[in-house]
Design a protein around this motif. Structure first.
Motif, PDB file in Angstrom:
ATOM      1  N   PHE A  92      58.325  43.305   3.768  1.00 33.70           N
ATOM      2  CA  PHE A  92      58.305  43.768   3.801  1.00 33.70           C
ATOM      3  C   PHE A  92      58.974  44.666   3.206  1.00 33.70           C
ATOM      4  O   PHE A  92      58.615  45.772   2.157  1.00 33.70           O
ATOM      5  CB  PHE A  92      58.694  44.208   4.838  1.00 33.70           C
ATOM      6  N   ASP A  93      60.585  44.365   2.371  1.00 36.44           N
ATOM      7  CA  ASP A  93      61.182  44.929   1.152  1.00 36.44           C
ATOM      8  C   ASP A  93      61.499  46.208   1.465  1.00 36.44           C
ATOM      9  O   ASP A  93      61.188  47.308   1.299  1.00 36.44           O
ATOM     10  CB  ASP A  93      59.991  45.169  -0.394  1.00 36.44           C
ATOM     11  N   LEU A  94      61.597  46.048   2.840  1.00 35.80           N
ATOM     12  CA  LEU A  94      62.159  47.275   3.410  1.00 35.80           C
ATOM     13  C   LEU A  94      63.677  47.337   4.406  1.00 35.80           C
ATOM     14  O   LEU A  94      63.925  45.953   4.751  1.00 35.80           O
ATOM     15  CB  LEU A  94      61.261  47.433   4.698  1.00 35.80           C
ATOM     16  N   ASP A  95      64.276  48.336   3.839  1.00 32.99           N
ATOM     17  CA  ASP A  95      65.929  48.678   4.459  1.00 32.99           C
ATOM     18  C   ASP A  95      65.672  48.990   5.755  1.00 32.99           C
ATOM     19  O   ASP A  95      65.111  49.920   6.403  1.00 32.99           O
ATOM     20  CB  ASP A  95      66.787  49.429   3.916  1.00 32.99           C
ATOM     21  N   MET A  96      65.462  47.859   6.538  1.00 34.85           N
ATOM     22  CA  MET A  96      65.531  48.133   8.293  1.00 34.85           C
ATOM     23  C   MET A  96      66.208  49.623   8.868  1.00 34.85           C
ATOM     24  O   MET A  96      66.260  50.796   9.425  1.00 34.85           O
ATOM     25  CB  MET A  96      65.908  46.996   9.263  1.00 34.85           C
ATOM     26  N   ASN A  97      67.494  49.739   8.680  1.00 32.03           N
ATOM     27  CA  ASN A  97      68.317  51.132   8.714  1.00 32.03           C
ATOM     28  C   ASN A  97      67.812  52.588   7.715  1.00 32.03           C
ATOM     29  O   ASN A  97      68.726  53.466   7.677  1.00 32.03           O
ATOM     30  CB  ASN A  97      69.508  51.134   8.156  1.00 32.03           C
ATOM     31  N   ARG A  98      65.966  52.313   7.092  1.00 28.22           N
ATOM     32  CA  ARG A  98      65.855  53.251   6.587  1.00 28.22           C
ATOM     33  C   ARG A  98      64.592  53.760   7.394  1.00 28.22           C
ATOM     34  O   ARG A  98      63.555  54.372   7.399  1.00 28.22           O
ATOM     35  CB  ARG A  98      65.516  53.119   5.413  1.00 28.22           C
ATOM     36  N   ILE A  99      64.181  53.310   8.479  1.00 26.17           N
ATOM     37  CA  ILE A  99      63.135  53.408   9.466  1.00 26.17           C
ATOM     38  C   ILE A  99      63.230  53.758  10.605  1.00 26.17           C
ATOM     39  O   ILE A  99      62.120  54.182  11.785  1.00 26.17           O
ATOM     40  CB  ILE A  99      61.955  52.099   9.718  1.00 26.17           C
ATOM     41  N   PHE A 100      64.216  54.070  10.812  1.00 26.27           N
ATOM     42  CA  PHE A 100      64.588  54.748  12.491  1.00 26.27           C
ATOM     43  C   PHE A 100      64.083  56.254  12.495  1.00 26.27           C
ATOM     44  O   PHE A 100      64.375  56.777  11.391  1.00 26.27           O
ATOM     45  CB  PHE A 100      65.982  54.882  13.264  1.00 26.27           C
ATOM     46  N   PRO A 101      63.321  57.012  13.285  1.00 27.34           N
ATOM     47  CA  PRO A 101      63.395  56.447  15.036  1.00 27.34           C
ATOM     48  C   PRO A 101      62.172  55.165  15.171  1.00 27.34           C
ATOM     49  O   PRO A 101      62.475  54.895  16.091  1.00 27.34           O
ATOM     50  CB  PRO A 101      63.463  56.929  15.991  1.00 27.34           C
ATOM     51  N   GLY A 102      61.769  55.501  14.392  1.00 27.04           N
ATOM     52  CA  GLY A 102      60.262  54.215  14.649  1.00 27.04           C
ATOM     53  C   GLY A 102      59.571  54.702  14.593  1.00 27.04           C
ATOM     54  O   GLY A 102      59.444  56.389  15.435  1.00 27.04           O
ATOM     55  N   SER A 103      58.499  53.767  15.266  1.00 24.97           N
ATOM     56  CA  SER A 103      57.107  54.668  15.930  1.00 24.97           C
ATOM     57  C   SER A 103      56.374  52.937  16.972  1.00 24.97           C
ATOM     58  O   SER A 103      56.440  52.545  15.475  1.00 24.97           O
ATOM     59  CB  SER A 103      56.332  55.178  15.071  1.00 24.97           C
ATOM     60  N   GLU A 104      56.436  53.438  17.926  1.00 22.65           N
ATOM     61  CA  GLU A 104      55.555  52.363  18.552  1.00 22.65           C
ATOM     62  C   GLU A 104      54.154  51.951  18.180  1.00 22.65           C
ATOM     63  O   GLU A 104      53.649  51.034  18.117  1.00 22.65           O
ATOM     64  CB  GLU A 104      55.676  52.634  20.552  1.00 22.65           C
ATOM     65  N   ASN A 105      53.705  52.773  17.153  1.00 21.29           N
ATOM     66  CA  ASN A 105      52.670  53.175  17.061  1.00 21.29           C
ATOM     67  C   ASN A 105      52.066  52.613  15.552  1.00 21.29           C
ATOM     68  O   ASN A 105      51.134  52.745  15.217  1.00 21.29           O
ATOM     69  CB  ASN A 105      51.281  54.133  17.556  1.00 21.29           C
ATOM     70  N   GLY A 106      53.095  52.429  14.905  1.00 23.07           N
ATOM     71  CA  GLY A 106      53.463  52.072  13.309  1.00 23.07           C
ATOM     72  C   GLY A 106      53.736  51.067  12.911  1.00 23.07           C
ATOM     73  O   GLY A 106      52.654  49.869  13.561  1.00 23.07           O
ATOM     74  N   SER A 107      53.955  50.113  11.657  1.00 21.35           N
ATOM     75  CA  SER A 107      53.293  48.936  11.460  1.00 21.35           C
ATOM     76  C   SER A 107      54.715  48.266  11.579  1.00 21.35           C
ATOM     77  O   SER A 107      55.685  48.823  13.084  1.00 21.35           O
ATOM     78  CB  SER A 107      54.142  49.281  10.181  1.00 21.35           C
TER      79      SER A 107
END
Length: 309
Positions: A92-107
């Motif tokens: 995903f080339d994605l920093d996990m600490n930049r996606i909170f709080p997230g979404s149950e319906n997201g990626s």
């Protein structure tokens, strides 16, 4: 008790699972216990927290009768990153600490982030453990958003770190785990210490000592604890940043967590091709070096040190 808080199918019949280990009193639960959550492994190249998770549980199991509350240990929020020695989430080339709080319906990463937030929510305290990256060495410290200082500083003083750095709200990313949890009323301390891809045992032992002190204050632990260090507390304006003015090989002249005077030589940037010194770096202030360059190859603009004035 190992529990899976999020599970997602992967290609080739594999499954990504985010697990925690819950430790509870020998007598069981009555519903009134305090809960502390220890979180690490958000970045796959930050390993300092792995030892903390191990050592904390080892000590609890040695004296299990002293456990009076709930301890939840989450050693790997980004297990794919840890397995592949990757800072972000592989593929995903994605920093996990930049996606909170997230979404149950997201990626997939957003779904996992939402499950993590949901599981941590309601903890009496969360300790989010990070290492520095492979380039810098950090003294054990807690970093706090100024908006949460009144709640978090009393907890931070108990966990035996050397330094508490209070950031202005403008410098804090709202998409981090800590910000998301603090914004919903779950007190969360961000600990930074050590170096990326390494384990600094004495730093880990120091923090574990402090976690037990905090647990005792919360009523989660009744065993012996240390008297925590009295940390230095500062704000952004008291921190001086030193950056490289040229490229080359950085050779430090100072030690980490030592005092320097204005005009002292911090180090030199060497040119191995010509045998010349490209730059001699001097401190612009009196203070303590709490961040120091660990990886020697630098480019113009690379962070060399942070000094607490």
């Amino acid at each position: 008790m190992i529990q899976t808080i999020a599970s997602v199918g992967l290609p080739i019949d594999e499954t990504l699972m985010i697990n925690k280990n819950r430790l509870i009193p020998q007598s069981g639960l009555n519903g009134n216990e305090k809960r502390i959550s220890i979180v690490t492994g958000t970045h796959g190249d930050e390993l300092e927290g792995q030892y903390v998770c191990f050592e904390l549980q080892r000590r609890i199991k040695e004296n299990y009768s002293s456990l009076k509350g709930i301890v939840d240990v989450y050693p790997a929020l980004n297990p794919l990153g840890i397995d592949s020695i990757t800072r972000g989430i592989p593929a995903f080339d994605l920093d996990m600490n930049r996606i909170f709080p997230g979404s149950e319906n997201g990626s997939m990463p957003e779904y996992i982030a939402s499950k993590i937030i949901g599981d941590l929510s309601g903890s009496d305290v969360v300790i989010d453990i990070h290492a520095s990256n492979i380039f810098l060495k950090e003294i054990p410290q807690v970093r706090i958003n100024e908006l949460s200082r009144d709640v978090l500083v009393p907890y931070a003083k108990l966990i035996n770190v050397d330094y508490i750095w209070i950031h202005s709200s403008a410098t804090v990313l709202e998409s981090t785990l800590a910000y998301s949890l603090n914004s919903i009323g779950t007190p969360t301390l961000v600990v930074e210490m050590g170096v990326g891809m390494r384990i600094t045992k004495n730093y880990g032992d120091q923090l574990v000592d402090g976690i037990f002190t905090l647990m005792k204050e919360l009523g989660i632990w009744s065993g012996e604890t240390v008297t925590p260090k009295t940390p230095i507390i500062s704000e952004d304006g008291e921190v001086s940043f030193i950056n490289a003015g040229s490229s080359g090989v950085f050779l430090p002249s100072v030690e980490h967590w030592k005092n320097v005077k204005k005009g002292d030589c911090i180090g030199k940037i060497l040119n191995p091709l010509t045998g010349e010194v490209n730059e001699t770096i001097f401190s612009q202030t009196d203070g303590i070096v709490f961040t120091l360059r660990e990886y020697p190859i630098v480019s113009e603009g690379s962070l060399i040190a942070r000094i607490l004035a």
